[in-house]
Design a protein around this motif. Structure first.
Motif, PDB file in Angstrom:
ATOM      1  N   HIS A  90       0.858  -1.187   0.000  1.00 13.82           N
ATOM      2  CA  HIS A  90       0.000   0.000   0.000  1.00 13.82           C
ATOM      3  C   HIS A  90       0.896   1.238   0.000  1.00 13.82           C
ATOM      4  O   HIS A  90       1.526   1.555   1.010  1.00 13.82           O
ATOM      5  CB  HIS A  90      -0.925  -0.006   1.221  1.00 13.82           C
ATOM      6  CG  HIS A  90      -1.925   1.109   1.222  1.00 13.82           C
ATOM      7  ND1 HIS A  90      -2.786   1.339   2.290  1.00 13.82           N
ATOM      8  CD2 HIS A  90      -2.218   2.072   0.302  1.00 13.82           C
ATOM      9  CE1 HIS A  90      -3.543   2.375   2.006  1.00 13.82           C
ATOM     10  NE2 HIS A  90      -3.210   2.846   0.817  1.00 13.82           N
ATOM     11  N   ALA A  91       0.975   1.907  -1.139  1.00 13.98           N
ATOM     12  CA  ALA A  91       1.825   3.085  -1.296  1.00 13.98           C
ATOM     13  C   ALA A  91       0.992   4.353  -1.159  1.00 13.98           C
ATOM     14  O   ALA A  91      -0.179   4.394  -1.552  1.00 13.98           O
ATOM     15  CB  ALA A  91       2.528   3.062  -2.649  1.00 13.98           C
ATOM     16  N   HIS A  92       1.627   5.392  -0.632  1.00 12.00           N
ATOM     17  CA  HIS A  92       0.918   6.643  -0.366  1.00 12.00           C
ATOM     18  C   HIS A  92       1.519   7.793  -1.168  1.00 12.00           C
ATOM     19  O   HIS A  92       2.696   8.109  -1.033  1.00 12.00           O
ATOM     20  CB  HIS A  92       0.953   6.963   1.133  1.00 12.00           C
ATOM     21  CG  HIS A  92       0.077   6.051   1.933  1.00 12.00           C
ATOM     22  ND1 HIS A  92      -1.180   6.415   2.372  1.00 12.00           N
ATOM     23  CD2 HIS A  92       0.250   4.772   2.324  1.00 12.00           C
ATOM     24  CE1 HIS A  92      -1.725   5.408   3.014  1.00 12.00           C
ATOM     25  NE2 HIS A  92      -0.872   4.395   2.998  1.00 12.00           N
ATOM     26  N   SER A  93       0.676   8.390  -2.009  1.00  8.93           N
ATOM     27  CA  SER A  93       0.969   9.547  -2.860  1.00  8.93           C
ATOM     28  C   SER A  93       1.826   9.169  -4.064  1.00  8.93           C
ATOM     29  O   SER A  93       2.978   8.739  -3.935  1.00  8.93           O
ATOM     30  CB  SER A  93       1.629  10.682  -2.086  1.00  8.93           C
ATOM     31  OG  SER A  93       1.811  11.794  -2.947  1.00  8.93           O
ATOM     32  N   HIS A  94       1.253   9.393  -5.227  1.00  4.67           N
ATOM     33  CA  HIS A  94       1.943   9.155  -6.497  1.00  4.67           C
ATOM     34  C   HIS A  94       3.060  10.153  -6.753  1.00  4.67           C
ATOM     35  O   HIS A  94       3.799  10.034  -7.729  1.00  4.67           O
ATOM     36  CB  HIS A  94       0.920   9.270  -7.635  1.00  4.67           C
ATOM     37  CG  HIS A  94       0.263  10.618  -7.684  1.00  4.67           C
ATOM     38  ND1 HIS A  94      -0.676  11.003  -6.748  1.00  4.67           N
ATOM     39  CD2 HIS A  94       0.445  11.680  -8.490  1.00  4.67           C
ATOM     40  CE1 HIS A  94      -1.055  12.244  -7.011  1.00  4.67           C
ATOM     41  NE2 HIS A  94      -0.390  12.677  -8.055  1.00  4.67           N
ATOM     42  N   ALA A 114      -1.932  -1.242  -3.810  1.00  8.26           N
ATOM     43  CA  ALA A 114      -2.932  -0.196  -3.600  1.00  8.26           C
ATOM     44  C   ALA A 114      -2.199   1.137  -3.504  1.00  8.26           C
ATOM     45  O   ALA A 114      -1.074   1.195  -3.008  1.00  8.26           O
ATOM     46  CB  ALA A 114      -3.732  -0.451  -2.329  1.00  8.26           C
ATOM     47  N   LEU A 115      -2.825   2.188  -3.991  1.00  8.37           N
ATOM     48  CA  LEU A 115      -2.187   3.511  -3.996  1.00  8.37           C
ATOM     49  C   LEU A 115      -3.202   4.539  -3.507  1.00  8.37           C
ATOM     50  O   LEU A 115      -4.301   4.629  -4.058  1.00  8.37           O
ATOM     51  CB  LEU A 115      -1.704   3.852  -5.403  1.00  8.37           C
ATOM     52  CG  LEU A 115      -0.700   4.987  -5.604  1.00  8.37           C
ATOM     53  CD1 LEU A 115      -0.076   4.890  -7.006  1.00  8.37           C
ATOM     54  CD2 LEU A 115      -1.333   6.355  -5.441  1.00  8.37           C
ATOM     55  N   THR A 116      -2.849   5.289  -2.478  1.00  5.56           N
ATOM     56  CA  THR A 116      -3.730   6.354  -1.986  1.00  5.56           C
ATOM     57  C   THR A 116      -3.297   7.695  -2.563  1.00  5.56           C
ATOM     58  O   THR A 116      -2.134   8.094  -2.435  1.00  5.56           O
ATOM     59  CB  THR A 116      -3.719   6.423  -0.453  1.00  5.56           C
ATOM     60  OG1 THR A 116      -4.341   5.244   0.078  1.00  5.56           O
ATOM     61  CG2 THR A 116      -4.499   7.637   0.053  1.00  5.56           C
ATOM     62  N   ASN A 117      -4.235   8.368  -3.208  1.00  3.75           N
ATOM     63  CA  ASN A 117      -4.013   9.700  -3.766  1.00  3.75           C
ATOM     64  C   ASN A 117      -4.319  10.724  -2.673  1.00  3.75           C
ATOM     65  O   ASN A 117      -5.475  10.938  -2.329  1.00  3.75           O
ATOM     66  CB  ASN A 117      -4.926   9.903  -4.980  1.00  3.75           C
ATOM     67  CG  ASN A 117      -4.979  11.344  -5.436  1.00  3.75           C
ATOM     68  OD1 ASN A 117      -4.007  12.088  -5.314  1.00  3.75           O
ATOM     69  ND2 ASN A 117      -6.132  11.745  -5.970  1.00  3.75           N
ATOM     70  N   HIS A 118      -3.292  11.359  -2.153  1.00  4.72           N
ATOM     71  CA  HIS A 118      -3.474  12.378  -1.106  1.00  4.72           C
ATOM     72  C   HIS A 118      -3.607  13.779  -1.691  1.00  4.72           C
ATOM     73  O   HIS A 118      -3.620  14.763  -0.943  1.00  4.72           O
ATOM     74  CB  HIS A 118      -2.292  12.346  -0.134  1.00  4.72           C
ATOM     75  CG  HIS A 118      -2.250  11.134   0.730  1.00  4.72           C
ATOM     76  ND1 HIS A 118      -2.947  11.027   1.914  1.00  4.72           N
ATOM     77  CD2 HIS A 118      -1.593   9.951   0.579  1.00  4.72           C
ATOM     78  CE1 HIS A 118      -2.718   9.844   2.459  1.00  4.72           C
ATOM     79  NE2 HIS A 118      -1.906   9.170   1.677  1.00  4.72           N
ATOM     80  N   GLY A 119      -3.717  13.897  -2.986  1.00  5.62           N
ATOM     81  CA  GLY A 119      -3.773  15.192  -3.665  1.00  5.62           C
ATOM     82  C   GLY A 119      -2.957  15.104  -4.934  1.00  5.62           C
ATOM     83  O   GLY A 119      -1.819  14.625  -4.925  1.00  5.62           O
ATOM     84  N   LEU A 120      -3.530  15.558  -6.053  1.00  8.55           N
ATOM     85  CA  LEU A 120      -2.875  15.351  -7.339  1.00  8.55           C
ATOM     86  C   LEU A 120      -1.588  16.144  -7.508  1.00  8.55           C
ATOM     87  O   LEU A 120      -0.660  15.710  -8.183  1.00  8.55           O
ATOM     88  CB  LEU A 120      -3.843  15.714  -8.476  1.00  8.55           C
ATOM     89  CG  LEU A 120      -4.808  14.615  -8.913  1.00  8.55           C
ATOM     90  CD1 LEU A 120      -5.744  15.138  -9.984  1.00  8.55           C
ATOM     91  CD2 LEU A 120      -4.049  13.400  -9.440  1.00  8.55           C
ATOM     92  N   TYR A 121      -1.532  17.336  -6.907  1.00 11.65           N
ATOM     93  CA  TYR A 121      -0.409  18.235  -7.164  1.00 11.65           C
ATOM     94  C   TYR A 121       0.442  18.438  -5.910  1.00 11.65           C
ATOM     95  O   TYR A 121      -0.057  18.456  -4.791  1.00 11.65           O
ATOM     96  CB  TYR A 121      -0.913  19.586  -7.669  1.00 11.65           C
ATOM     97  CG  TYR A 121      -1.489  19.512  -9.063  1.00 11.65           C
ATOM     98  CD1 TYR A 121      -0.684  19.641 -10.181  1.00 11.65           C
ATOM     99  CD2 TYR A 121      -2.850  19.287  -9.249  1.00 11.65           C
ATOM    100  CE1 TYR A 121      -1.214  19.561 -11.456  1.00 11.65           C
ATOM    101  CE2 TYR A 121      -3.385  19.200 -10.525  1.00 11.65           C
ATOM    102  CZ  TYR A 121      -2.565  19.344 -11.632  1.00 11.65           C
ATOM    103  OH  TYR A 121      -3.093  19.247 -12.894  1.00 11.65           O
TER     104      TYR A 121
END
Length: 357
Positions: A90-94, A114-121
């Motif tokens: 489970h990775a956090h932020s691309h 799994a990848l959590t998007n904490h905000g695109l920018y």
């Protein structure tokens, strides 16, 4: 379930809503009986390579170099590619190199990602840089995930706009509404009998902390407003130079004290140019504190009539928004959060999806 969590930065070494999310998710999943290992970059040489805390294991590796604030660690890469006994990664932020590595590992291996998007920018680089990134490496990183977590329907749609076809699950960010409540003590750090305006966040360009400094200086004298800046960062010296006596810099405040800080305020201002679903906004509203925030498509629906949204960078709009809140022109903030953004539900739903992989 054996979970390998990958995060470039972690709490409490690096304060912030995203890093606290990673810590609290790891802590609570461990309390549920899962075996959680958190793989990260070491930002302080005094910290141990391996550490057991709050029920989960932290594994740290030193960075070899850095680009745009993004640390690159060969040790982390070696660990990641040799870790074959986990049920899920489970990775956090691309936005981070460690997540790009997790995507490459998924491409070459069998353990689901799994990848959590904490905000695109990013808050620390120009938007055009990350537009290019999101249409290339960022899109590829999302595409390798078996599931992508987004906080809101709006964020899901924004990810889709970049051509991402991976499964997306909308799981709201949440807060502990039993800790963050209007009832309770206020903070000894805040000593002002007039109107108290709060800014809570890192002092970096993407958060636009200069906007509340300028806005409070333009408020009418009869409001007797004082701005308390909670947080630290590279812009602090610049902000201190532009601030008048109506601004106090508290620096980093321990997370355990934040409920008292929110209760001491009359309005929270968050003028960021980009966000996911900010924990600070949810915590403030759960504490009964109205907000004046940037009019971001994934944040505005949450605020509703319990605050004011303003165009990014429009200082006069923030002045007017603060005045509206201080005049009592908004609804009950807690009613917008309670029952909708509960942290226990965030953990439970996230864990359920991970188990399904």
């Amino acid at each position: 379930m054996r979970i390998l969590r990958v995060a470039q930065k972690v709490y409490p070494e690096v304060p912030g809503g995203g890093t606290y999310h990673v810590h609290a998710m790891s802590r609570d999943q461990a309390a549920m009986g899962h075996d959680v290992t958190l793989l990260t970059v070491r930002h302080d040489e005094s910290l141990p390579h391996f550490e057991k805390r709050a029920g989960y294991t932290v594994v740290r590796y030193d960075p070899a170099c850095s680009a745009l604030g993004n640390d690159i660690s060969p040790g982390l890469a070696r660990y990641l590619f040799s870790a074959n006994d986990f049920d899920v990664v489970h990775a956090h932020s691309h936005l981070y190199f460690s997540t790009n590595l997790a995507a490459l590992r998924r491409r070459l291996g069998d353990v689901p990602l799994a990848l959590t998007n904490h905000g695109l920018y990013s808050q620390s680089a120009p938007k055009w840089v990350f537009d290019l990134y999101l249409r290339s490496v960022g899109q590829w990183t999302f595409e390798q995930a078996d599931v992508v977590f987004c906080y809101t329907d709006e964020d899901r749609d924004r990810v889709r706009e970049f051509g991402v076809d991976s499964r997306i699950e909308v799981v709201s960010n949440g807060v502990d509404t039993e800790r963050f409540t209007p009832a309770g003590d206020e903070s000894d750090r805040i000593e002002h009998d007039g109107s108290v305006v709060l800014f809570v966040g890192r002092l970096v360009e993407g958060k636009r902390p200069q906007d509340p400094v300028r806005a409070v200086a333009r408020l009418p004298d009869e409001l007797d407003a004082k701005l308390y800046m909670v947080g630290d960062g590279p812009m602090r010296s610049e902000l201190e130079a532009m601030a008048g006596e109506e601004v106090t810099f508290l620096g980093q405040v321990p997370y355990e004290e934040m409920p008292q800080v929110y209760r001491s305020g009359d309005v929270l201002v968050l003028p960021s140019r980009a966000e996911g679903l900010p924990r600070t906004v949810l915590e403030a509203m759960a504490s009964g504190l109205p907000v004046v925030v940037s009019d971001l498509e994934q944040v505005a629906p949450v605020v509703g009539g319990a605050g004011v949204t303003v165009s990014v960078g429009h200082v006069e709009g923030f002045v007017a928004g603060i005045e509206t809140v201080l005049d009592g022109g908004v609804g009950d903030p807690r009613s917008r959060v309670e029952g909708r953004f509960d942290w226990a539900e965030t953990v439970g739903r996230t864990t359920e999806v991970l188990e399904g992989l």
